[in-house]
Design an enzyme around this catalytic site. Structure first.
Site, PDB file in Angstrom:
ATOM      1  N   GLY A   1       0.800  -1.221   0.000  1.00 35.69           N
ATOM      2  CA  GLY A   1       0.000   0.000   0.000  1.00 35.69           C
ATOM      3  C   GLY A   1       0.828   1.263   0.000  1.00 35.69           C
ATOM      4  O   GLY A   1       0.388   2.313  -0.469  1.00 35.69           O
ATOM      5  N   ASN A   2       2.069   1.184   0.526  1.00 36.30           N
ATOM      6  CA  ASN A   2       2.937   2.358   0.547  1.00 36.30           C
ATOM      7  C   ASN A   2       3.281   2.835  -0.855  1.00 36.30           C
ATOM      8  O   ASN A   2       3.678   3.985  -1.055  1.00 36.30           O
ATOM      9  CB  ASN A   2       4.227   2.054   1.309  1.00 36.30           C
ATOM     10  CG  ASN A   2       5.012   0.916   0.667  1.00 36.30           C
ATOM     11  OD1 ASN A   2       4.560  -0.226   0.652  1.00 36.30           O
ATOM     12  ND2 ASN A   2       6.175   1.222   0.146  1.00 36.30           N
TER      13      ASN A   2
ATOM     14  N   LYS B   1     -10.530  -8.514  11.046  1.00 31.85           N
ATOM     15  CA  LYS B   1      -9.683  -7.603  10.279  1.00 31.85           C
ATOM     16  C   LYS B   1     -10.191  -6.168  10.422  1.00 31.85           C
ATOM     17  O   LYS B   1     -11.264  -5.826   9.928  1.00 31.85           O
ATOM     18  CB  LYS B   1      -9.699  -8.012   8.807  1.00 31.85           C
ATOM     19  CG  LYS B   1      -8.950  -7.064   7.884  1.00 31.85           C
ATOM     20  CD  LYS B   1      -7.454  -7.113   8.109  1.00 31.85           C
ATOM     21  CE  LYS B   1      -6.730  -6.282   7.068  1.00 31.85           C
ATOM     22  NZ  LYS B   1      -5.260  -6.276   7.298  1.00 31.85           N
TER      23      LYS B   1
ATOM     24  N   LYS C   1      -3.775  -9.400   0.541  1.00 25.58           N
ATOM     25  CA  LYS C   1      -3.282  -9.277  -0.828  1.00 25.58           C
ATOM     26  C   LYS C   1      -2.002 -10.073  -1.039  1.00 25.58           C
ATOM     27  O   LYS C   1      -1.726 -10.527  -2.160  1.00 25.58           O
ATOM     28  CB  LYS C   1      -3.104  -7.806  -1.216  1.00 25.58           C
ATOM     29  CG  LYS C   1      -2.051  -7.036  -0.446  1.00 25.58           C
ATOM     30  CD  LYS C   1      -0.728  -6.981  -1.177  1.00 25.58           C
ATOM     31  CE  LYS C   1       0.268  -6.136  -0.400  1.00 25.58           C
ATOM     32  NZ  LYS C   1       1.654  -6.348  -0.843  1.00 25.58           N
TER      33      LYS C   1
ATOM     34  N   LYS D   1       3.247 -11.404   4.810  1.00 22.73           N
ATOM     35  CA  LYS D   1       4.241 -11.403   3.728  1.00 22.73           C
ATOM     36  C   LYS D   1       5.139 -12.627   3.831  1.00 22.73           C
ATOM     37  O   LYS D   1       5.449 -13.284   2.821  1.00 22.73           O
ATOM     38  CB  LYS D   1       5.066 -10.114   3.781  1.00 22.73           C
ATOM     39  CG  LYS D   1       4.252  -8.859   3.496  1.00 22.73           C
ATOM     40  CD  LYS D   1       5.051  -7.603   3.716  1.00 22.73           C
ATOM     41  CE  LYS D   1       4.241  -6.360   3.323  1.00 22.73           C
ATOM     42  NZ  LYS D   1       2.953  -6.259   4.023  1.00 22.73           N
TER      43      LYS D   1
END
Length: 328
Positions: free
Chosen positions: A26-27, A144, A228, A290
């Protein structure tokens, strides 16, 4: 097999001609301070696409996916503030809208960056659906957090409309939703057809629009968000990628983060990384997904996964930057 703090890499690898899936955090779509005005998002995307264009110009086949947390958060705020004026849209609609918006920005920025390098390519964004199980336990226990914090009074008004909210103490209340396991990226055939025609494809943004299959076979959107990075690992397998690059805002995965013994992981194996994850080194809401995505990709037959900062992508795919996860 992790390298020593500040140490070098054991070997350089050549991935020219390989198929990569690059998952942008998102960054990559917001300003350095996390703000997300349209102008700041456009600038951030242009900067990110310069790095991606470098990788493509070196002869690699790249498919892109991206986060959408800040953008979905903005849409939710509009829903919440305008609830008495216009009907709020469901969460799956928010996911589809942000896929299209971010995809539009990426398409324009990447096509321009590739043309500047003398390697023009068509770039296409696919609004992608991801199948989840209607019986996934996440739907029974939403956890979430999404959107902003609200007061107790405001949160209870949303709860009365059927939403699930949780108190975070002095910070206020925040909506929580299900984050089910991604089972299938449904629009892979479209992605593969575009790739075969020479397109750089952007797909499964934000993990994809979550859908469930009804008894009659019809697909229905659901109120959920999909991680994601986990969706990226699934998409990478489905398109036959040999390398998964997870681009975030740090150069390496850190062991013992925030402690005096903190150290970067340079090159590691799935076995070592799994042991570190089991020992609690990676936070569930940040590096944990991740790491799990990287592990799934390599365990499922991927040649290599890399977690690194956006501006180190080109170096990382050569094997001399980031945290590289591969079998011995």
């Amino acid at each position: 097999m992790s390298g020593p703090p500040g140490g070098g890499y054991f070997r350089q690898v050549d991935t020219v001609g390989e198929r990569l899936l690059v998952a942008l955090g998102g960054n990559a779509m917001t300003a350095p301070d996390g703000s997300a005005t349209p102008q700041e998002q456009a600038v951030a995307v242009r900067t990110a696409m310069e790095r991606v264009a470098d990788v493509i110009a070196e002869g690699r086949e790249v498919v892109l996916t991206h986060g959408n947390g800040p953008q979905v958060g903005n849409l939710l705020i509009k829903n919440q503030l305008a609830v008495r004026v216009v009907p709020p849209v469901p969460l799956d609609w928010c996911g589809a809208q942000t896929q299209a918006t971010i995809g539009m920005l990426i398409v324009g920025a990447l096509e321009h960056a590739l043309a500047e390098r003398g390697t023009p390519r068509p770039v296409t964004a696919v609004v992608t659906r991801t199948l989840v199980d209607a019986a996934d336990p996440g739907f029974r226990h939403p956890s979430k957090p999404i959107g902003r914090y609200f007061s107790d009074v405001a949160a209870r008004a949303f709860i009365a409309r059927g939403e699930t909210w949780r108190s975070f103490g002095g910070r206020g209340w925040r909506r929580v939703v299900a984050s089910p396991e991604p089972l299938e990226i449904l629009d892979v055939p479209a992605v593969e057809a575009l790739m075969a025609a020479g397109h750089v494809v952007v797909a499964a943004g934000g993990g994809g629009v979550p859908v469930v299959r009804a008894g009659d076979g019809a697909l229905h959107g659901v109120e959920a968000v999909i991680d994601k990075d986990l969706a990226a690992a699934l998409l990478a397998h489905r398109i036959g990628a040999t390398v998964l690059v997870i681009a975030t805002d740090v150069d390496h995965v850190m062991v013992g983060y925030g402690t005096p013994g903190q150290r970067p992981l340079l090159r590691t194996t799935p076995e070592e990384l799994r042991a570190l994850a089991a020992a609690g080194h990676f936070a569930e809401g940040s590096m944990g997904p991740k790491v799990e995505a990287a592990l799934r990709f390599v365990a499922g037959g991927g040649r290599r996964a890399v977690i690194t900062a956006l501006d180190r992508i080109a170096d990382a795919v050569h094997g001399n930057a980031g945290t590289i996860i591969e079998e011995d």
